[in-house]
Design a protein around this motif. Structure first.
Motif, PDB file in Angstrom:
ATOM      1  N   TYR A  95       3.340   3.902 -45.852  1.00  0.00           N
ATOM      2  CA  TYR A  95       4.478   3.063 -45.483  1.00  0.00           C
ATOM      3  C   TYR A  95       5.627   3.925 -45.003  1.00  0.00           C
ATOM      4  N   ARG A  96       6.414   3.376 -44.116  1.00  0.00           N
ATOM      5  CA  ARG A  96       7.711   3.942 -43.790  1.00  0.00           C
ATOM      6  C   ARG A  96       8.665   3.322 -44.809  1.00  0.00           C
ATOM      7  N   VAL A  97       9.454   4.132 -45.477  1.00  0.00           N
ATOM      8  CA  VAL A  97      10.282   3.647 -46.585  1.00  0.00           C
ATOM      9  C   VAL A  97      11.760   3.708 -46.217  1.00  0.00           C
ATOM     10  N   ARG A  98      12.421   2.572 -46.394  1.00  0.00           N
ATOM     11  CA  ARG A  98      13.878   2.498 -46.267  1.00  0.00           C
ATOM     12  C   ARG A  98      14.433   2.350 -47.681  1.00  0.00           C
ATOM     13  N   GLY A  99      15.212   3.312 -48.111  1.00  0.00           N
ATOM     14  CA  GLY A  99      15.808   3.276 -49.443  1.00  0.00           C
ATOM     15  C   GLY A  99      17.201   2.696 -49.399  1.00  0.00           C
ATOM     16  N   ILE A 100      17.495   1.841 -50.363  1.00  0.00           N
ATOM     17  CA  ILE A 100      18.829   1.279 -50.492  1.00  0.00           C
ATOM     18  C   ILE A 100      19.367   1.686 -51.848  1.00  0.00           C
ATOM     19  N   SER A 101      20.593   2.221 -51.823  1.00  0.00           N
ATOM     20  CA  SER A 101      21.220   2.679 -53.052  1.00  0.00           C
ATOM     21  C   SER A 101      22.721   2.771 -52.811  1.00  0.00           C
ATOM     22  N   ARG A 102      23.500   2.850 -53.908  1.00  0.00           N
ATOM     23  CA  ARG A 102      24.946   3.032 -53.743  1.00  0.00           C
ATOM     24  C   ARG A 102      25.274   4.446 -53.294  1.00  0.00           C
ATOM     25  N   SER A 103      24.369   5.382 -53.527  1.00  0.00           N
ATOM     26  CA  SER A 103      24.518   6.742 -52.995  1.00  0.00           C
ATOM     27  C   SER A 103      23.138   7.178 -52.513  1.00  0.00           C
ATOM     28  N   ILE A 161      24.518  -8.768 -48.562  1.00  0.00           N
ATOM     29  CA  ILE A 161      23.760  -7.726 -47.873  1.00  0.00           C
ATOM     30  C   ILE A 161      23.556  -8.144 -46.421  1.00  0.00           C
ATOM     31  N   PRO A 162      23.869  -7.278 -45.485  1.00  0.00           N
ATOM     32  CA  PRO A 162      23.612  -7.630 -44.087  1.00  0.00           C
ATOM     33  C   PRO A 162      22.107  -7.806 -43.867  1.00  0.00           C
ATOM     34  N   PRO A 163      21.688  -8.882 -43.199  1.00  0.00           N
ATOM     35  CA  PRO A 163      20.252  -9.120 -42.990  1.00  0.00           C
ATOM     36  C   PRO A 163      19.544  -7.970 -42.283  1.00  0.00           C
ATOM     37  N   ASP A 164      20.260  -7.224 -41.438  1.00  0.00           N
ATOM     38  CA  ASP A 164      19.594  -6.127 -40.734  1.00  0.00           C
ATOM     39  C   ASP A 164      19.194  -4.997 -41.690  1.00  0.00           C
ATOM     40  N   ALA A 165      19.720  -5.004 -42.917  1.00  0.00           N
ATOM     41  CA  ALA A 165      19.309  -4.004 -43.907  1.00  0.00           C
ATOM     42  C   ALA A 165      17.828  -4.164 -44.250  1.00  0.00           C
ATOM     43  N   LEU A 166      17.318  -5.385 -44.105  1.00  0.00           N
ATOM     44  CA  LEU A 166      15.922  -5.663 -44.433  1.00  0.00           C
ATOM     45  C   LEU A 166      15.086  -5.974 -43.185  1.00  0.00           C
ATOM     46  N   ALA A 167      15.697  -5.883 -42.026  1.00  0.00           N
ATOM     47  CA  ALA A 167      15.022  -6.235 -40.781  1.00  0.00           C
ATOM     48  C   ALA A 167      13.747  -5.421 -40.587  1.00  0.00           C
ATOM     49  N   GLY A 168      12.691  -6.116 -40.240  1.00  0.00           N
ATOM     50  CA  GLY A 168      11.415  -5.465 -39.953  1.00  0.00           C
ATOM     51  C   GLY A 168      10.581  -5.124 -41.169  1.00  0.00           C
ATOM     52  N   ALA A 169      11.070  -5.425 -42.347  1.00  0.00           N
ATOM     53  CA  ALA A 169      10.339  -5.058 -43.567  1.00  0.00           C
ATOM     54  C   ALA A 169       9.126  -5.958 -43.787  1.00  0.00           C
ATOM     55  N   GLU A 170       8.028  -5.341 -44.177  1.00  0.00           N
ATOM     56  CA  GLU A 170       6.844  -6.088 -44.596  1.00  0.00           C
ATOM     57  C   GLU A 170       7.041  -6.595 -46.023  1.00  0.00           C
ATOM     58  N   CYS A 171       7.746  -5.789 -46.821  1.00  0.00           N
ATOM     59  CA  CYS A 171       8.013  -6.187 -48.199  1.00  0.00           C
ATOM     60  C   CYS A 171       9.274  -5.504 -48.702  1.00  0.00           C
ATOM     61  N   VAL A 172       9.840  -6.081 -49.761  1.00  0.00           N
ATOM     62  CA  VAL A 172      10.983  -5.499 -50.446  1.00  0.00           C
ATOM     63  C   VAL A 172      10.575  -5.259 -51.886  1.00  0.00           C
ATOM     64  N   VAL A 173      10.822  -4.045 -52.364  1.00  0.00           N
ATOM     65  CA  VAL A 173      10.631  -3.717 -53.772  1.00  0.00           C
ATOM     66  C   VAL A 173      12.029  -3.669 -54.369  1.00  0.00           C
ATOM     67  N   LEU A 214      17.607 -11.710 -52.362  1.00  0.00           N
ATOM     68  CA  LEU A 214      16.822 -12.872 -51.929  1.00  0.00           C
ATOM     69  C   LEU A 214      17.454 -13.555 -50.718  1.00  0.00           C
ATOM     70  N   GLN A 215      18.780 -13.658 -50.694  1.00  0.00           N
ATOM     71  CA  GLN A 215      19.451 -14.260 -49.530  1.00  0.00           C
ATOM     72  C   GLN A 215      19.209 -13.421 -48.278  1.00  0.00           C
ATOM     73  N   ALA A 216      19.324 -12.108 -48.403  1.00  0.00           N
ATOM     74  CA  ALA A 216      19.106 -11.232 -47.246  1.00  0.00           C
ATOM     75  C   ALA A 216      17.653 -11.291 -46.788  1.00  0.00           C
ATOM     76  N   MET A 217      16.718 -11.419 -47.740  1.00  0.00           N
ATOM     77  CA  MET A 217      15.302 -11.549 -47.369  1.00  0.00           C
ATOM     78  C   MET A 217      15.084 -12.810 -46.546  1.00  0.00           C
ATOM     79  N   ARG A 218      15.661 -13.917 -46.996  1.00  0.00           N
ATOM     80  CA  ARG A 218      15.522 -15.174 -46.242  1.00  0.00           C
ATOM     81  C   ARG A 218      16.104 -15.016 -44.841  1.00  0.00           C
ATOM     82  N   ALA A 219      17.296 -14.427 -44.753  1.00  0.00           N
ATOM     83  CA  ALA A 219      17.961 -14.265 -43.453  1.00  0.00           C
ATOM     84  C   ALA A 219      17.165 -13.346 -42.520  1.00  0.00           C
ATOM     85  N   ALA A 220      16.483 -12.350 -43.097  1.00  0.00           N
ATOM     86  CA  ALA A 220      15.716 -11.389 -42.288  1.00  0.00           C
ATOM     87  C   ALA A 220      14.265 -11.835 -42.081  1.00  0.00           C
TER      88      ALA A 220
END
Length: 186
Positions: free
Chosen positions: A61-69, A89-101, A126-132
Protein backbone atom coordinates in the motif's frame (compact mmCIF):
# COMPACT_ATOMS: atom_id res chain seq x y z
CA UNK A 1 -11.30 -7.90 35.08
CA UNK A 2 -8.73 -5.10 34.89
CA UNK A 3 -5.89 -7.49 35.73
CA UNK A 4 -6.97 -9.74 32.87
CA UNK A 5 -7.15 -6.74 30.49
CA UNK A 6 -3.63 -5.73 31.51
CA UNK A 7 -2.39 -9.30 30.97
CA UNK A 8 -3.96 -9.40 27.50
CA UNK A 9 -2.52 -5.99 26.67
CA UNK A 10 0.96 -7.19 27.66
CA UNK A 11 0.66 -10.26 25.43
CA UNK A 12 -0.65 -8.21 22.47
CA UNK A 13 1.92 -5.43 22.83
CA UNK A 14 4.74 -8.01 23.04
CA UNK A 15 3.54 -9.60 19.82
CA UNK A 16 3.30 -6.23 18.10
CA UNK A 17 6.76 -5.20 19.32
CA UNK A 18 8.33 -8.41 18.01
CA UNK A 19 6.57 -7.95 14.65
CA UNK A 20 7.75 -4.33 14.52
CA UNK A 21 11.33 -5.38 15.25
CA UNK A 22 11.22 -7.81 12.32
CA UNK A 23 10.09 -5.04 9.97
CA UNK A 24 12.65 -2.57 11.35
CA UNK A 25 15.50 -4.98 10.59
CA UNK A 26 14.70 -4.98 6.87
CA UNK A 27 17.01 -2.95 4.65
CA UNK A 28 15.35 0.19 3.27
CA UNK A 29 11.73 1.20 3.14
CA UNK A 30 9.23 -0.83 1.22
CA UNK A 31 8.42 1.12 -1.90
CA UNK A 32 4.84 1.49 -3.02
CA UNK A 33 4.47 0.21 -6.57
CA UNK A 34 3.11 2.55 -9.23
CA UNK A 35 -0.67 2.62 -8.90
CA UNK A 36 -0.57 1.04 -5.42
CA UNK A 37 -3.79 1.38 -3.43
CA UNK A 38 -3.80 4.19 -0.86
CA UNK A 39 -4.43 3.54 2.84
CA UNK A 40 -4.86 6.49 5.19
CA UNK A 41 -3.82 5.91 8.81
CA UNK A 42 -4.91 8.36 11.51
CA UNK A 43 -2.68 8.48 14.54
CA UNK A 44 0.15 7.20 12.35
CA UNK A 45 2.81 8.28 14.87
CA UNK A 46 1.17 6.38 17.74
CA UNK A 47 1.81 2.87 19.02
CA UNK A 48 -0.82 1.11 16.91
CA UNK A 49 -0.62 3.59 14.02
CA UNK A 50 3.10 2.92 13.50
CA UNK A 51 2.50 -0.84 13.53
CA UNK A 52 -0.31 -0.45 10.99
CA UNK A 53 1.72 1.75 8.62
CA UNK A 54 4.57 -0.77 8.59
CA UNK A 55 2.28 -3.65 7.77
CA UNK A 56 0.36 -1.73 5.10
CA UNK A 57 3.57 -0.57 3.38
CA UNK A 58 4.93 -4.10 3.58
CA UNK A 59 1.80 -5.34 1.79
CA UNK A 60 2.22 -2.87 -1.08
CA UNK A 61 0.00 0.00 0.00
CA UNK A 62 0.92 3.62 -0.41
CA UNK A 63 0.42 5.06 3.08
CA UNK A 64 -0.78 8.55 3.96
CA UNK A 65 -0.22 9.25 7.65
CA UNK A 66 -2.32 11.72 9.56
CA UNK A 67 -1.12 13.07 12.87
CA UNK A 68 -0.87 16.33 14.83
CA UNK A 69 2.88 16.18 14.20
CA UNK A 70 4.70 14.38 11.39
CA UNK A 71 7.67 12.02 11.36
CA UNK A 72 9.48 12.70 8.10
CA UNK A 73 11.96 9.92 8.98
CA UNK A 74 9.30 7.16 9.07
CA UNK A 75 10.11 5.06 5.99
CA UNK A 76 6.67 3.41 5.89
CA UNK A 77 4.63 6.57 5.46
CA UNK A 78 4.78 7.87 1.92
CA UNK A 79 3.06 11.19 2.67
CA UNK A 80 2.12 13.02 5.85
CA UNK A 81 -0.74 15.35 6.71
CA UNK A 82 -0.58 17.40 9.89
CA UNK A 83 -4.18 17.62 11.14
CA UNK A 84 -6.03 17.97 14.41
CA UNK A 85 -8.84 15.43 14.00
CA UNK A 86 -10.92 17.08 16.71
CA UNK A 87 -11.68 19.74 14.07
CA UNK A 88 -13.46 19.16 10.74
CA UNK A 89 -11.25 17.28 8.28
CA UNK A 90 -10.94 18.46 4.69
CA UNK A 91 -12.30 15.69 2.41
CA UNK A 92 -9.18 15.85 0.25
CA UNK A 93 -7.23 14.48 3.24
CA UNK A 94 -8.86 11.12 2.46
CA UNK A 95 -9.20 11.55 -1.30
CA UNK A 96 -8.32 8.45 -3.28
CA UNK A 97 -8.10 6.19 -0.25
CA UNK A 98 -9.13 2.55 -0.56
CA UNK A 99 -9.45 2.40 3.22
CA UNK A 100 -8.95 4.40 6.39
CA UNK A 101 -7.35 2.91 9.49
CA UNK A 102 -8.52 5.05 12.40
CA UNK A 103 -5.97 4.54 15.17
CA UNK A 104 -6.01 8.08 16.58
CA UNK A 105 -7.46 8.46 20.06
CA UNK A 106 -6.80 10.19 23.35
CA UNK A 107 -4.71 8.05 25.66
CA UNK A 108 -4.43 10.46 28.57
CA UNK A 109 -6.27 13.39 30.07
CA UNK A 110 -9.77 13.78 31.38
CA UNK A 111 -13.21 13.48 29.88
CA UNK A 112 -12.85 16.72 27.87
CA UNK A 113 -9.69 15.46 26.15
CA UNK A 114 -11.31 12.12 25.31
CA UNK A 115 -14.42 13.91 24.02
CA UNK A 116 -12.26 15.90 21.56
CA UNK A 117 -9.61 13.38 20.56
CA UNK A 118 -11.60 10.12 20.60
CA UNK A 119 -15.31 10.85 20.13
CA UNK A 120 -15.21 14.07 18.06
CA UNK A 121 -12.21 12.82 16.06
CA UNK A 122 -14.07 9.61 15.14
CA UNK A 123 -17.13 11.60 14.10
CA UNK A 124 -14.95 13.89 11.96
CA UNK A 125 -13.16 10.95 10.32
CA UNK A 126 -16.50 9.38 9.36
CA UNK A 127 -17.79 12.69 7.95
CA UNK A 128 -14.63 13.15 5.87
CA UNK A 129 -14.89 9.54 4.65
CA UNK A 130 -18.45 10.15 3.45
CA UNK A 131 -17.42 13.40 1.74
CA UNK A 132 -14.45 11.69 0.04
CA UNK A 133 -16.43 8.58 -0.93
CA UNK A 134 -14.32 6.19 1.15
CA UNK A 135 -16.35 3.19 2.33
CA UNK A 136 -13.83 0.96 4.15
CA UNK A 137 -12.85 1.68 7.75
CA UNK A 138 -10.66 -0.25 10.14
CA UNK A 139 -11.38 1.11 13.60
CA UNK A 140 -8.80 0.43 16.30
CA UNK A 141 -10.78 -0.07 19.49
CA UNK A 142 -9.97 -1.36 22.96
CA UNK A 143 -10.83 -4.35 25.13
CA UNK A 144 -11.95 -1.85 27.73
CA UNK A 145 -15.18 -1.22 25.78
CA UNK A 146 -16.38 -4.78 26.43
CA UNK A 147 -18.64 -5.66 29.34
CA UNK A 148 -16.61 -7.10 32.20
CA UNK A 149 -16.82 -10.90 32.54
CA UNK A 150 -19.50 -12.00 35.01
CA UNK A 151 -17.52 -15.07 36.09
CA UNK A 152 -13.78 -15.82 36.20
CA UNK A 153 -14.11 -18.38 33.39
CA UNK A 154 -16.22 -16.27 31.02
CA UNK A 155 -14.26 -15.51 27.84
CA UNK A 156 -14.63 -12.28 25.93
CA UNK A 157 -14.85 -12.30 22.15
CA UNK A 158 -16.53 -10.46 19.28
CA UNK A 159 -19.96 -11.41 20.65
CA UNK A 160 -19.34 -9.90 24.10
CA UNK A 161 -21.65 -6.92 24.62
CA UNK A 162 -20.21 -3.46 25.09
CA UNK A 163 -20.11 -1.77 28.49
CA UNK A 164 -23.46 -0.56 29.78
CA UNK A 165 -24.92 2.93 29.48
CA UNK A 166 -22.77 4.36 32.32
CA UNK A 167 -19.28 4.05 30.84
CA UNK A 168 -18.10 7.08 32.84
CA UNK A 169 -17.68 4.84 35.88
CA UNK A 170 -14.78 3.09 34.10
CA UNK A 171 -12.85 6.34 33.53
CA UNK A 172 -12.22 8.79 30.71
CA UNK A 173 -10.37 6.37 28.39
CA UNK A 174 -13.07 3.66 28.43
CA UNK A 175 -15.81 6.27 28.23
CA UNK A 176 -14.21 7.92 25.17
CA UNK A 177 -13.47 4.65 23.36
CA UNK A 178 -16.98 3.31 24.11
CA UNK A 179 -18.73 6.39 22.77
CA UNK A 180 -16.40 6.57 19.75
CA UNK A 181 -17.26 2.95 18.98
CA UNK A 182 -20.96 3.84 19.18
CA UNK A 183 -20.32 6.65 16.66
CA UNK A 184 -18.79 4.07 14.29
CA UNK A 185 -21.67 1.61 14.72
CA UNK A 186 -24.34 4.25 14.10
Amino acid sequence: HLRRVVELFDVMSGAIRSAAQTVTQRKGAPLAPEGAPLAVVTGARGFFGKAMTKQLARRGYRVRGISRSVDEEDPHVHEWLRLDLSRPIPPDALAGAECVVHAAAATSGGFESHQRHSINATHNVLQAMRAAGVARLVYISSLSVLRAPRTPWERQDERTPLTGPDQRQYGAYTWGKSLAEQVVMN
